[in-house]
Design a protein around this motif. Structure first.
Motif, PDB file in Angstrom:
ATOM      1  N   GLU A  14      27.043  27.192  57.016  1.00 55.27           N
ATOM      2  CA  GLU A  14      27.867  26.062  57.376  1.00 55.27           C
ATOM      3  C   GLU A  14      26.973  25.306  58.568  1.00 55.27           C
ATOM      4  O   GLU A  14      26.655  25.906  59.201  1.00 55.27           O
ATOM      5  CB  GLU A  14      29.317  26.803  57.949  1.00 55.27           C
ATOM      6  CG  GLU A  14      30.229  27.528  56.942  1.00 55.27           C
ATOM      7  CD  GLU A  14      31.632  27.536  57.327  1.00 55.27           C
ATOM      8  OE1 GLU A  14      31.804  27.455  58.615  1.00 55.27           O
ATOM      9  OE2 GLU A  14      32.404  27.886  56.422  1.00 55.27           O
ATOM     10  N   ARG A  27      36.946  17.420  53.424  1.00 53.91           N
ATOM     11  CA  ARG A  27      36.315  18.649  53.121  1.00 53.91           C
ATOM     12  C   ARG A  27      34.958  18.345  52.869  1.00 53.91           C
ATOM     13  O   ARG A  27      33.995  19.111  53.020  1.00 53.91           O
ATOM     14  CB  ARG A  27      37.027  18.774  51.711  1.00 53.91           C
ATOM     15  CG  ARG A  27      38.238  19.476  51.772  1.00 53.91           C
ATOM     16  CD  ARG A  27      38.446  20.571  50.556  1.00 53.91           C
ATOM     17  NE  ARG A  27      38.887  19.398  49.419  1.00 53.91           N
ATOM     18  CZ  ARG A  27      39.841  18.567  49.037  1.00 53.91           C
ATOM     19  NH1 ARG A  27      40.791  18.843  49.701  1.00 53.91           N
ATOM     20  NH2 ARG A  27      39.905  17.762  48.000  1.00 53.91           N
ATOM     21  N   ARG A  39      25.386  31.973  52.175  1.00 51.20           N
ATOM     22  CA  ARG A  39      26.352  30.934  52.581  1.00 51.20           C
ATOM     23  C   ARG A  39      25.750  30.465  53.903  1.00 51.20           C
ATOM     24  O   ARG A  39      25.131  30.993  54.800  1.00 51.20           O
ATOM     25  CB  ARG A  39      27.492  31.454  52.741  1.00 51.20           C
ATOM     26  CG  ARG A  39      27.814  32.642  53.662  1.00 51.20           C
ATOM     27  CD  ARG A  39      29.335  33.035  53.849  1.00 51.20           C
ATOM     28  NE  ARG A  39      29.808  31.982  54.872  1.00 51.20           N
ATOM     29  CZ  ARG A  39      29.982  31.964  56.099  1.00 51.20           C
ATOM     30  NH1 ARG A  39      29.254  32.591  56.815  1.00 51.20           N
ATOM     31  NH2 ARG A  39      30.600  30.672  56.787  1.00 51.20           N
ATOM     32  N   ASP A  90      34.781  16.393  61.669  1.00 48.99           N
ATOM     33  CA  ASP A  90      33.807  17.139  62.148  1.00 48.99           C
ATOM     34  C   ASP A  90      34.176  17.468  63.565  1.00 48.99           C
ATOM     35  O   ASP A  90      34.051  18.551  64.409  1.00 48.99           O
ATOM     36  CB  ASP A  90      32.386  16.498  61.929  1.00 48.99           C
ATOM     37  CG  ASP A  90      32.442  16.324  60.268  1.00 48.99           C
ATOM     38  OD1 ASP A  90      32.577  16.994  59.618  1.00 48.99           O
ATOM     39  OD2 ASP A  90      31.344  15.156  60.209  1.00 48.99           O
ATOM     40  N   GLY A 121      30.764  23.320  60.287  1.00 49.65           N
ATOM     41  CA  GLY A 121      31.942  23.637  59.531  1.00 49.65           C
ATOM     42  C   GLY A 121      31.886  23.335  58.131  1.00 49.65           C
ATOM     43  O   GLY A 121      32.925  23.773  57.407  1.00 49.65           O
ATOM     44  N   LEU A 122      30.866  22.476  57.777  1.00 50.48           N
ATOM     45  CA  LEU A 122      30.676  22.126  56.456  1.00 50.48           C
ATOM     46  C   LEU A 122      30.248  22.993  55.493  1.00 50.48           C
ATOM     47  O   LEU A 122      28.851  23.367  55.904  1.00 50.48           O
ATOM     48  CB  LEU A 122      30.087  20.576  56.342  1.00 50.48           C
ATOM     49  CG  LEU A 122      30.736  19.536  57.156  1.00 50.48           C
ATOM     50  CD1 LEU A 122      29.883  18.344  57.308  1.00 50.48           C
ATOM     51  CD2 LEU A 122      32.061  19.217  56.464  1.00 50.48           C
ATOM     52  N   PRO A 123      30.655  23.476  54.334  1.00 46.51           N
ATOM     53  CA  PRO A 123      30.003  24.614  53.572  1.00 46.51           C
ATOM     54  C   PRO A 123      28.854  24.075  52.689  1.00 46.51           C
ATOM     55  O   PRO A 123      29.215  23.005  52.143  1.00 46.51           O
ATOM     56  CB  PRO A 123      30.979  25.242  52.653  1.00 46.51           C
ATOM     57  CG  PRO A 123      31.952  24.214  52.612  1.00 46.51           C
ATOM     58  CD  PRO A 123      31.709  23.381  53.995  1.00 46.51           C
ATOM     59  N   ARG A 135      36.675  20.412  63.928  1.00 50.03           N
ATOM     60  CA  ARG A 135      35.917  21.881  63.758  1.00 50.03           C
ATOM     61  C   ARG A 135      35.112  22.164  64.763  1.00 50.03           C
ATOM     62  O   ARG A 135      35.217  23.228  65.257  1.00 50.03           O
ATOM     63  CB  ARG A 135      35.069  21.440  62.416  1.00 50.03           C
ATOM     64  CG  ARG A 135      36.115  21.313  61.313  1.00 50.03           C
ATOM     65  CD  ARG A 135      35.030  21.442  60.123  1.00 50.03           C
ATOM     66  NE  ARG A 135      35.772  21.136  58.669  1.00 50.03           N
ATOM     67  CZ  ARG A 135      35.449  19.943  58.016  1.00 50.03           C
ATOM     68  NH1 ARG A 135      34.793  18.997  58.769  1.00 50.03           N
ATOM     69  NH2 ARG A 135      36.303  19.823  57.102  1.00 50.03           N
ATOM     70  N   ASP A 136      34.278  21.039  65.282  1.00 48.56           N
ATOM     71  CA  ASP A 136      33.223  21.778  66.180  1.00 48.56           C
ATOM     72  C   ASP A 136      33.403  21.448  67.562  1.00 48.56           C
ATOM     73  O   ASP A 136      32.582  22.154  68.623  1.00 48.56           O
ATOM     74  CB  ASP A 136      31.793  21.050  65.789  1.00 48.56           C
ATOM     75  CG  ASP A 136      30.876  21.983  65.468  1.00 48.56           C
ATOM     76  OD1 ASP A 136      29.743  21.722  65.484  1.00 48.56           O
ATOM     77  OD2 ASP A 136      31.207  23.185  65.342  1.00 48.56           O
TER      78      ASP A 136
END
Length: 272
Positions: free
Chosen positions: A88, A12, A86, A20, A91-93, A23-24
């Motif tokens: 990202e 997370r 917001r 990572d 994908g990291l908020p 996600r990407d």
């Protein structure tokens, strides 16, 4: 906390490159922001920022000094905490995973944050950055490798970063023993980019790209960032004016901060 919970927490927070990459996909970080803003004691540094940039592209923040452009760069790289909206990064908020974003982003030239030491030589800067990367940026298991192997790996990483930044140390007055104070502005910029690339970041950020550069050097600087992006790393660049003509090919997303100052800076984005 058991091992599974720790692994979930690391993912997370962006603690592992494998998380990572799932996600990407590509090495570069996708950058997404909606109504992104930061308010300080003196008012808004920036607000209403919207970005949707794919991995491996160049994101340009264009505007006059004092319009919140550096604050935006630092916020998108996890160095300043936003107060609204917001975002990202890979994908990291943000702001929840600021530490994770810092781990996957690298700062090139950012005055007051990542300044080069004018008294140190090019070689000293490179060795220091490679040492810090091996101690704090790599796997703990890598520290158990034989010293000769670690030295060779560090040299390979340095050489790859210098090549990507286009800095030919043999052409410097004293080679790698040249002091930073003796570098031309473009050479110093290349060195700062090389130092950031030693950490193999997914997002590279550079501030004041066109400051004190001739037209020819400015064009060369944009070509440098374009080549870094073409190799897969997302680039975030702050400047007074985005490139025109042939150099506009490096410009994928432009964020324009208005001229009324940091108190009510408004960002406008668009595809070039």
């Amino acid at each position: 906390m058991d091992s599974r919970e720790r692994a979930d927490s690391d993912e997370r927070e962006g603690g592992g490159e494998r998380a990572d990459s799932r996600r990407d996909g590509p090495h570069g970080a996708a950058v997404v922001a909606e109504d992104f803003g930061l308010k300080g004691a003196r008012g808004w540094a920036f607000r209403h920022v919207h970005v949707d940039a794919a991995p491996g592209t160049v994101i340009v923040i264009e505007g006059p000094s004092g319009s919140g452009r550096t604050c935006l760069l630092l916020a998108l790289t996890g160095r300043m905490r936003p107060t609204e909206g917001r975002a990202e990064i890979a994908g990291l908020p943000l702001p929840r995973a600021m530490a994770g974003v810092r781990r996957i982003s690298g700062l090139g030239h950012v005055p007051g944050v990542s300044d080069l030491d004018p008294a140190l030589t090019v070689a000293e800067h490179l060795r220091e950055r490679a040492l810090l990367q091996s101690r704090f940026g790599g796997s703990p298991r890598a520290l158990l490798r034989p010293r000769a192997r670690r030295t060779a790996e560090a040299r390979d990483r340095i050489d790859a970063a210098l090549t990507a930044a286009g800095l030919h140390t043999s052409a410097l007055p004293k080679g790698e023993r040249t002091a930073v104070r003796d570098l031309e502005r473009l050479e110093a910029l290349r060195l700062s980019v090389a130092l950031a690339l030693i950490g193999r970041p997914r997002l590279l950020a550079v501030d004041d790209l066109d400051l004190k550069l001739s037209d020819a050097d400015r064009a060369e600087a944009w070509r440098l960032l374009g080549s870094v992006a073409k190799a897969g790393t997302t680039v975030l660049a702050v400047c007074g004016q985005a490139p025109e003509g042939a150099d506009a090919a490096v410009r994928d997303t432009v964020i324009r901060t208005n001229e009324e100052g940091a108190a009510d800076a408004l960002a406008e984005t668009g595809r070039a």
